[in-house]
Design a protein around this motif. Structure first.
Motif, PDB file in Angstrom:
ATOM      1  N   ARG A  24      47.437  46.206  64.191  1.00  0.00           N
ATOM      2  CA  ARG A  24      45.913  46.303  63.982  1.00  0.00           C
ATOM      3  C   ARG A  24      45.363  46.606  65.238  1.00  0.00           C
ATOM      4  N   THR A  26      41.353  47.537  67.211  1.00  0.00           N
ATOM      5  CA  THR A  26      39.883  47.413  67.250  1.00  0.00           C
ATOM      6  C   THR A  26      39.298  47.990  68.120  1.00  0.00           C
ATOM      7  N   VAL A  59      50.556  51.080  65.456  1.00  0.00           N
ATOM      8  CA  VAL A  59      49.162  50.756  64.783  1.00  0.00           C
ATOM      9  C   VAL A  59      49.167  51.457  63.406  1.00  0.00           C
ATOM     10  N   VAL A  61      46.395  50.150  61.106  1.00  0.00           N
ATOM     11  CA  VAL A  61      45.251  50.120  60.502  1.00  0.00           C
ATOM     12  C   VAL A  61      44.176  50.072  61.863  1.00  0.00           C
ATOM     13  N   ASP A 203      40.101  40.741  57.877  1.00  0.00           N
ATOM     14  CA  ASP A 203      41.295  40.494  58.220  1.00  0.00           C
ATOM     15  C   ASP A 203      42.444  40.382  57.244  1.00  0.00           C
ATOM     16  N   ALA A 206      42.675  44.216  56.449  1.00  0.00           N
ATOM     17  CA  ALA A 206      43.696  44.856  57.531  1.00  0.00           C
ATOM     18  C   ALA A 206      45.179  44.223  57.222  1.00  0.00           C
ATOM     19  N   GLU A 207      45.328  43.224  57.087  1.00  0.00           N
ATOM     20  CA  GLU A 207      46.903  42.855  56.780  1.00  0.00           C
ATOM     21  C   GLU A 207      47.323  43.310  55.705  1.00  0.00           C
ATOM     22  N   ALA A 210      48.480  46.909  56.788  1.00  0.00           N
ATOM     23  CA  ALA A 210      49.445  47.025  57.511  1.00  0.00           C
ATOM     24  C   ALA A 210      50.779  46.835  56.803  1.00  0.00           C
TER      25      ALA A 210
END
Length: 268
Positions: A24, A26, A59, A61, A203, A206-207, A210
């Motif tokens: 991830r 950001t 990476v 996401v 979260d 995103a997880e 991923a």
């Protein structure tokens, strides 16, 4: 410290930042005193950060968010006024439109974490992301018609392709403020959460992304965006399909399905 000195000190440390943790990344807007407005000098920085995300293969996401009470107030109107009075744009500085186009083309799926209100050009910055998660206290506002600004083509295309013509006309032609519930109803938000659950929802998404097969996910993201713009590159689509068909990820996905376990994809 004088007000001018405080502003100078804040601006010096207010450039957007990038953090990478495993799969991830950001990107954070860091000008909360001015509601994270986008300054001309921020655009090259954001473009470089997106290049870094694209070149960092682990990476899978990207989360885009802001600091403080707003996601972003959009492009700095003071700079827009200076351009109008001066008869031109900042020499050598990429346009805000170029930034939104570049964000949409990011290699990996993108999530906009709407920590607060989203205004002006930043409504399109968020639309350039694949997903938008906001909380119940946010609002959006597109003031172009109220300011006398004719919006750029890429942004209007995104509004129409993602929200539909009726919603796009409503937002552009009336400059109406829209609350979080209405943002969800018209499809601007992918998901709406109570403020205390915002991070958990971001979260979780995103997880989940991923954990997906990156070759397939990234290829389909590109194809879907091209289809939405009416610009599908069939040759490249077929090449990506063929690569996925020969990939170790496909073999792993099928093995995991047979073995009733979670797949572990390597992106090859």
């Amino acid at each position: 410290m004088s007000a001018a000195a405080e502003t100078q000190a804040e601006t010096a440390g207010a450039v957007p930042s990038l953090a990478v943790e495993g799969a991830r990344a950001t990107i954070r807007l860091n000008r909360p005193r001015h509601m994270n407005r986008i300054e001309p000098d921020d655009i090259p920085v954001l473009l470089r950060l997106l290049d870094t995300v694209d070149s960092t293969q682990p990476v899978r996401v990207l989360v885009l968010t802001g600091t403080g009470r707003a996601f972003s107030a959009g492009y700095h109107l003071g700079d827009l006024a200076d351009q109008t009075e001066g008869g031109g744009s900042d020499a050598g500085v990429p346009s805000f439109e170029a930034l939104t186009v570049r964000l949409e083309a990011c290699r990996v799926p993108t999530i906009c974490r709407l920590n607060g209100g989203v205004y002006g050009g930043s409504t399109d910055l968020a639309l350039a992301c694949d997903f938008r998660i906001g909380h119940t206290g946010i609002e959006m506002f597109m003031p172009a018609g109220r300011l006398g600004v004719h919006y750029y083509e890429a942004g209007m295309r995104r509004y129409v392709s993602r929200l539909g013509l009726n919603a796009a006309k409503r937002l552009f032609l009336t400059a109406e403020r829209v609350d979080a519930a209405e943002m969800l109803r018209i499809g601007y938000l992918t998901e709406l959460a109570p403020p205390e659950e915002l991070d958990a929802r971001v979260d979780a998404l995103a997880e989940r992304i991923a954990e997906m097969a990156p070759l397939a996910v990234q290829g389909m993201k590109r194809a879907l965006d091209e289809i939405a713009r009416g610009e599908l590159d069939r040759v490249m689509l077929e090449a990506r399909q063929a690569a996925c068909g020969e990939s170790e990820d496909l073999k792993e996905g099928l093995r995991a399905f047979r073995e009733k376990r979670k797949p572990v994809f390597q992106g090859r």
